[in-house]
Design a protein around this motif. Sequence first.
Motif, PDB file in Angstrom:
ATOM      1  N   ALA A   8      40.122 -71.452 -14.010  1.00 30.20           N
ATOM      2  CA  ALA A   8      40.673 -72.182 -15.155  1.00 30.20           C
ATOM      3  C   ALA A   8      42.185 -72.014 -15.239  1.00 30.20           C
ATOM      4  O   ALA A   8      42.736 -70.985 -14.852  1.00 30.20           O
ATOM      5  CB  ALA A   8      40.015 -71.696 -16.443  1.00 30.20           C
ATOM      6  N   LYS A   9      42.826 -73.043 -15.759  1.00 29.33           N
ATOM      7  CA  LYS A   9      44.281 -73.018 -15.944  1.00 29.33           C
ATOM      8  C   LYS A   9      44.655 -72.822 -17.412  1.00 29.33           C
ATOM      9  O   LYS A   9      45.687 -72.259 -17.726  1.00 29.33           O
ATOM     10  CB  LYS A   9      44.884 -74.308 -15.405  1.00 29.33           C
ATOM     11  CG  LYS A   9      44.753 -74.423 -13.890  1.00 29.33           C
ATOM     12  CD  LYS A   9      45.240 -75.768 -13.393  1.00 29.33           C
ATOM     13  CE  LYS A   9      45.160 -75.950 -11.901  1.00 29.33           C
ATOM     14  NZ  LYS A   9      44.006 -75.479 -11.220  1.00 29.33           N
ATOM     15  N   ASP A  10      43.791 -73.268 -18.302  1.00 23.16           N
ATOM     16  CA  ASP A  10      44.055 -73.191 -19.735  1.00 23.16           C
ATOM     17  C   ASP A  10      43.823 -71.756 -20.244  1.00 23.16           C
ATOM     18  O   ASP A  10      42.768 -71.164 -20.000  1.00 23.16           O
ATOM     19  CB  ASP A  10      43.121 -74.161 -20.467  1.00 23.16           C
ATOM     20  CG  ASP A  10      43.355 -74.171 -21.952  1.00 23.16           C
ATOM     21  OD1 ASP A  10      44.313 -74.832 -22.393  1.00 23.16           O
ATOM     22  OD2 ASP A  10      42.574 -73.510 -22.674  1.00 23.16           O
ATOM     23  N   GLU A  11      44.806 -71.234 -20.941  1.00 21.81           N
ATOM     24  CA  GLU A  11      44.720 -69.852 -21.431  1.00 21.81           C
ATOM     25  C   GLU A  11      43.603 -69.663 -22.456  1.00 21.81           C
ATOM     26  O   GLU A  11      42.997 -68.590 -22.515  1.00 21.81           O
ATOM     27  CB  GLU A  11      46.062 -69.378 -21.994  1.00 21.81           C
ATOM     28  CG  GLU A  11      47.088 -69.068 -20.913  1.00 21.81           C
ATOM     29  CD  GLU A  11      46.610 -68.051 -19.869  1.00 21.81           C
ATOM     30  OE1 GLU A  11      46.029 -67.002 -20.247  1.00 21.81           O
ATOM     31  OE2 GLU A  11      46.809 -68.314 -18.664  1.00 21.81           O
ATOM     32  N   THR A  12      43.324 -70.688 -23.267  1.00 20.30           N
ATOM     33  CA  THR A  12      42.235 -70.533 -24.239  1.00 20.30           C
ATOM     34  C   THR A  12      40.884 -70.466 -23.532  1.00 20.30           C
ATOM     35  O   THR A  12      39.981 -69.765 -23.989  1.00 20.30           O
ATOM     36  CB  THR A  12      42.241 -71.660 -25.295  1.00 20.30           C
ATOM     37  OG1 THR A  12      42.121 -72.921 -24.651  1.00 20.30           O
ATOM     38  CG2 THR A  12      43.502 -71.617 -26.139  1.00 20.30           C
ATOM     39  N   THR A  13      40.751 -71.168 -22.422  1.00 18.48           N
ATOM     40  CA  THR A  13      39.523 -71.078 -21.631  1.00 18.48           C
ATOM     41  C   THR A  13      39.368 -69.669 -21.086  1.00 18.48           C
ATOM     42  O   THR A  13      38.281 -69.079 -21.150  1.00 18.48           O
ATOM     43  CB  THR A  13      39.541 -72.096 -20.468  1.00 18.48           C
ATOM     44  OG1 THR A  13      39.666 -73.409 -21.005  1.00 18.48           O
ATOM     45  CG2 THR A  13      38.275 -72.002 -19.628  1.00 18.48           C
ATOM     46  N   LYS A  14      40.445 -69.122 -20.565  1.00 23.40           N
ATOM     47  CA  LYS A  14      40.400 -67.761 -20.009  1.00 23.40           C
ATOM     48  C   LYS A  14      40.097 -66.725 -21.098  1.00 23.40           C
ATOM     49  O   LYS A  14      39.317 -65.791 -20.877  1.00 23.40           O
ATOM     50  CB  LYS A  14      41.712 -67.444 -19.306  1.00 23.40           C
ATOM     51  CG  LYS A  14      41.907 -68.239 -18.030  1.00 23.40           C
ATOM     52  CD  LYS A  14      43.225 -67.885 -17.367  1.00 23.40           C
ATOM     53  CE  LYS A  14      43.401 -68.652 -16.077  1.00 23.40           C
ATOM     54  NZ  LYS A  14      44.585 -68.217 -15.336  1.00 23.40           N
ATOM     55  N   THR A  15      40.692 -66.910 -22.266  1.00 21.23           N
ATOM     56  CA  THR A  15      40.439 -65.980 -23.375  1.00 21.23           C
ATOM     57  C   THR A  15      38.972 -66.048 -23.793  1.00 21.23           C
ATOM     58  O   THR A  15      38.326 -65.018 -24.001  1.00 21.23           O
ATOM     59  CB  THR A  15      41.358 -66.311 -24.577  1.00 21.23           C
ATOM     60  OG1 THR A  15      42.716 -66.194 -24.151  1.00 21.23           O
ATOM     61  CG2 THR A  15      41.098 -65.392 -25.746  1.00 21.23           C
ATOM     62  N   LEU A  16      38.462 -67.263 -23.912  1.00 20.90           N
ATOM     63  CA  LEU A  16      37.058 -67.442 -24.266  1.00 20.90           C
ATOM     64  C   LEU A  16      36.148 -66.825 -23.205  1.00 20.90           C
ATOM     65  O   LEU A  16      35.181 -66.123 -23.532  1.00 20.90           O
ATOM     66  CB  LEU A  16      36.739 -68.935 -24.435  1.00 20.90           C
ATOM     67  CG  LEU A  16      35.288 -69.288 -24.748  1.00 20.90           C
ATOM     68  CD1 LEU A  16      34.832 -68.668 -26.072  1.00 20.90           C
ATOM     69  CD2 LEU A  16      35.118 -70.801 -24.780  1.00 20.90           C
TER      70      LEU A  16
END
Length: 161
Positions: free
Chosen positions: A128-136
Amino acid sequence: MTRSTPMTRSIQTALILLALAGPAFAQSSHQGHGGHGAAPAPGAGAPKGQMGAGTGMMNMDSMQSMMKTMMPAPGDTASTKDFKSADMKMMHDMAVPYTGNADVDFRTKMIPHHQGAIDMARAALAYAKDETTKTLAAQIIKDQEREIAEMREWLSKNAPK
């Protein structure tokens, strides 16, 4: 002995799931056949791709369609391959016999389900590139690992030996 690859495990799992679905499909389609005054098979007439009404069983078309989406395909990206592998492993690992004890059955099915979520979250972290995806994804790993540990502990204390 041959080494099992993710693709061969995926194919083996798909074949096992289809083999298991076949007898259930045959039984459900047999229950209402023939016009002998018998009621229609449970779930008969359910829209294609939906579970049979009140049966908790998918129709054969829906099952085959679902399995097809999990099979590796030549154009799959690395992330898609990892997600599909996680899906197939989860489906395979959830195929454990029911005990008739709802407390035990819930946990023995949820443990591989949660592990599947962890495996998918790890793939998300890798691609994943999106930080919110990684945080989730990171939060899912933390939560699901804790819940798996809780379920295993409960099973070790409460499941029939």
